[in-house]
Design a protein around this motif. Structure first.
Motif, short mmCIF file in Angstrom:
data_model
loop_
_atom_site.label_atom_id
_atom_site.label_comp_id
_atom_site.label_asym_id
_atom_site.label_seq_id
_atom_site.Cartn_x
_atom_site.Cartn_y
_atom_site.Cartn_z
N ALA A 37 0.84 -1.23 0.14
CA ALA A 37 0.06 -0.04 0.01
C ALA A 37 0.87 1.25 0.04
O ALA A 37 0.86 2.03 0.84
CB ALA A 37 -1.02 0.00 1.20
N TYR A 39 2.20 4.99 -1.72
CA TYR A 39 1.60 6.14 -2.48
C TYR A 39 2.86 6.93 -2.69
O TYR A 39 3.95 6.69 -2.21
CB TYR A 39 0.68 6.92 -1.67
CG TYR A 39 -0.59 6.18 -1.29
CD1 TYR A 39 -1.77 6.25 -2.05
CD2 TYR A 39 -0.70 5.01 -0.40
CE1 TYR A 39 -2.98 5.57 -1.91
CE2 TYR A 39 -1.96 4.22 -0.13
CZ TYR A 39 -2.97 4.55 -0.87
OH TYR A 39 -3.97 3.90 -0.85
N ARG A 54 -5.03 -1.28 -2.40
CA ARG A 54 -4.08 -0.33 -2.84
C ARG A 54 -3.15 -1.28 -3.66
O ARG A 54 -2.74 -1.00 -5.00
CB ARG A 54 -3.39 0.45 -1.91
CG ARG A 54 -2.27 1.34 -2.34
CD ARG A 54 -2.54 2.21 -3.61
NE ARG A 54 -1.77 3.10 -3.90
CZ ARG A 54 -1.82 3.92 -4.73
NH1 ARG A 54 -2.68 4.07 -5.78
NH2 ARG A 54 -0.43 4.49 -5.38
N GLU A 57 -4.47 -2.07 -6.81
CA GLU A 57 -4.70 -1.25 -7.63
C GLU A 57 -3.30 -1.02 -8.45
O GLU A 57 -3.26 -0.69 -9.57
CB GLU A 57 -5.04 -0.09 -6.71
CG GLU A 57 -4.95 1.43 -7.64
CD GLU A 57 -5.49 2.67 -6.57
OE1 GLU A 57 -4.92 3.73 -6.89
OE2 GLU A 57 -6.31 2.51 -5.70
#
Length: 126
Positions: A37, A39, A54, A57
């Motif tokens: 996860a 970002y 996430r 994704e």
């Protein structure tokens, strides 16, 4: 031997601090590196479901960049910090895949950044 194509820069996927490719395509097969996860501002803690969402994704974005659709994913490797989180990730998995890929699940002694879930995948063209 089939030519290898290394997928490194993927729009929307933060660059890894490790010396890895996000994926390697060999012939009709795409091997996608394990995703967390992560970002642009780093790893974010959340529930196992949030972290897995996430990670998936990112896996899907990498697959698309490599020329594969999410429904061409044939194998998923799920690593858990705590296998008790499996039911909530199973629910997400059922939502993400109409025809669930084969998979392996296991509990790891430790995942990077203290993550709860790490997702790795293989996609394949017919």
């Amino acid at each position: 031997m089939a030519k290898r194509r290394y997928i490194v820069d993927v729009p929307g996927v933060p660059k890894s601090p490790s010396p890895i490719s996000n994926a390697v395509v060999v012939g009709k097969t795409c091997h996608i590196s394990g995703q967390l996860a992560v970002y642009d501002d780093g790893y974010r803690r959340g529930s196992a479901r949030e972290e897995a969402a996430r990670a998936f994704e990112l896996v899907f974005a990498i697959a698309r960049e490599a020329g594969f659709a999410p429904d061409e994913i044939v194998y998923v490797n799920l690593a858990f910090a705590d296998l008790d989180d499996l039911p909530e990730v199973n629910a997400l998995y059922a939502e993400l895949f109409t025809h669930p890929p084969a998979r392996t699940i296991y509990e790891a002694a430790r995942l990077p950044f203290g993550a709860k879930v790490k997702v790795q995948a293989i996609a394949m063209k017919d």
